[in-house]
Motif scaffolding. Structure first.
Motif, PDB file in Angstrom:
ATOM      1  N   GLU A  94     -17.410   3.208   1.836  1.00 53.27           N
ATOM      2  CA  GLU A  94     -16.644   3.040   0.600  1.00 53.27           C
ATOM      3  C   GLU A  94     -16.602   4.341  -0.190  1.00 53.27           C
ATOM      4  O   GLU A  94     -15.549   4.735  -0.702  1.00 53.27           O
ATOM      5  CB  GLU A  94     -17.260   1.939  -0.261  1.00 53.27           C
ATOM      6  N   LEU A  95     -17.737   5.016  -0.308  1.00 63.44           N
ATOM      7  CA  LEU A  95     -17.775   6.280  -1.036  1.00 63.44           C
ATOM      8  C   LEU A  95     -16.962   7.349  -0.326  1.00 63.44           C
ATOM      9  O   LEU A  95     -16.284   8.160  -0.971  1.00 63.44           O
ATOM     10  CB  LEU A  95     -19.227   6.749  -1.219  1.00 63.44           C
ATOM     11  N   GLY A  96     -17.024   7.370   0.998  1.00 60.15           N
ATOM     12  CA  GLY A  96     -16.230   8.337   1.755  1.00 60.15           C
ATOM     13  C   GLY A  96     -14.746   8.119   1.546  1.00 60.15           C
ATOM     14  O   GLY A  96     -13.982   9.082   1.378  1.00 60.15           O
ATOM     15  N   ASP A  97     -14.323   6.857   1.514  1.00 62.38           N
ATOM     16  CA  ASP A  97     -12.912   6.563   1.250  1.00 62.38           C
ATOM     17  C   ASP A  97     -12.542   6.939  -0.180  1.00 62.38           C
ATOM     18  O   ASP A  97     -11.465   7.484  -0.433  1.00 62.38           O
ATOM     19  CB  ASP A  97     -12.617   5.087   1.499  1.00 62.38           C
ATOM     20  N   ALA A  98     -13.422   6.638  -1.118  1.00 54.43           N
ATOM     21  CA  ALA A  98     -13.126   6.918  -2.520  1.00 54.43           C
ATOM     22  C   ALA A  98     -13.057   8.421  -2.789  1.00 54.43           C
ATOM     23  O   ALA A  98     -12.247   8.878  -3.592  1.00 54.43           O
ATOM     24  CB  ALA A  98     -14.184   6.280  -3.420  1.00 54.43           C
ATOM     25  N   LEU A  99     -13.880   9.194  -2.121  1.00 56.50           N
ATOM     26  CA  LEU A  99     -13.907  10.645  -2.341  1.00 56.50           C
ATOM     27  C   LEU A  99     -12.951  11.395  -1.430  1.00 56.50           C
ATOM     28  O   LEU A  99     -12.786  12.604  -1.568  1.00 56.50           O
ATOM     29  CB  LEU A  99     -15.332  11.176  -2.147  1.00 56.50           C
ATOM     30  N   ARG A 147     -21.522   0.933   2.076  1.00 62.93           N
ATOM     31  CA  ARG A 147     -21.369   1.687   0.820  1.00 62.93           C
ATOM     32  C   ARG A 147     -21.003   3.139   1.099  1.00 62.93           C
ATOM     33  O   ARG A 147     -20.197   3.741   0.382  1.00 62.93           O
ATOM     34  CB  ARG A 147     -22.660   1.612  -0.002  1.00 62.93           C
ATOM     35  N   GLU A 148     -21.595   3.717   2.132  1.00 60.79           N
ATOM     36  CA  GLU A 148     -21.268   5.100   2.493  1.00 60.79           C
ATOM     37  C   GLU A 148     -19.795   5.209   2.893  1.00 60.79           C
ATOM     38  O   GLU A 148     -19.122   6.169   2.522  1.00 60.79           O
ATOM     39  CB  GLU A 148     -22.168   5.560   3.638  1.00 60.79           C
TER      40      GLU A 148
END
Length: 117
Positions: free
Chosen positions: A70-75, A67-68
């Motif tokens: 995924e969030l790093g890619d999304a942000l 999840r981290e």
């Protein structure tokens, strides 16, 4: 005569078998045996709970890393961002010191505790 001997032997064998079973059951029902059995079951249950908790913690850790990412890619957060150079501030500037350089934020001379004494 043979019939009597057969049934006598069968009765003796059944009596020995029943006596053995009853004695085993009585030994299982003594307080020491019950305490030992309860202790062993508690230890087994503790091991099962520990194994499940460790498995749960590993699953949480793995999913947290996913999840981290995924969030790093999304942000759009980079793995190795370029950080600015560390800034060093001088608490007290000694403008009279021979190694003082105008406008510098870091003095090149080492601190000597015995210098003032």
């Amino acid at each position: 005569m043979f019939r009597r001997t057969f049934w006598f032997t069968t009765g003796v064998a059944a009596g020995v078998w029943a006596t053995t079973k009853v004695n085993r059951k009585l030994k299982q029902l003594t307080p020491e045996s019950l305490a030992r059995t309860a202790g062993n079951k508690a230890i087994e249950a503790g091991h099962r709970i520990k194994d499940r908790a460790v498995g749960f913690a590993l699953d949480v850790r793995d999913n947290m890393a996913v999840r981290e990412a995924e969030l790093g890619d999304a942000l759009g957060i980079n793995e190795n961002p370029e950080l600015p150079a560390p800034r060093r501030h001088i608490a007290i500037e000694n403008r009279n010191h021979p190694k003082y350089v105008e406008g510098s934020t870091y003095q090149t001379y080492p601190y000597n505790r015995n210098e003032d004494h």
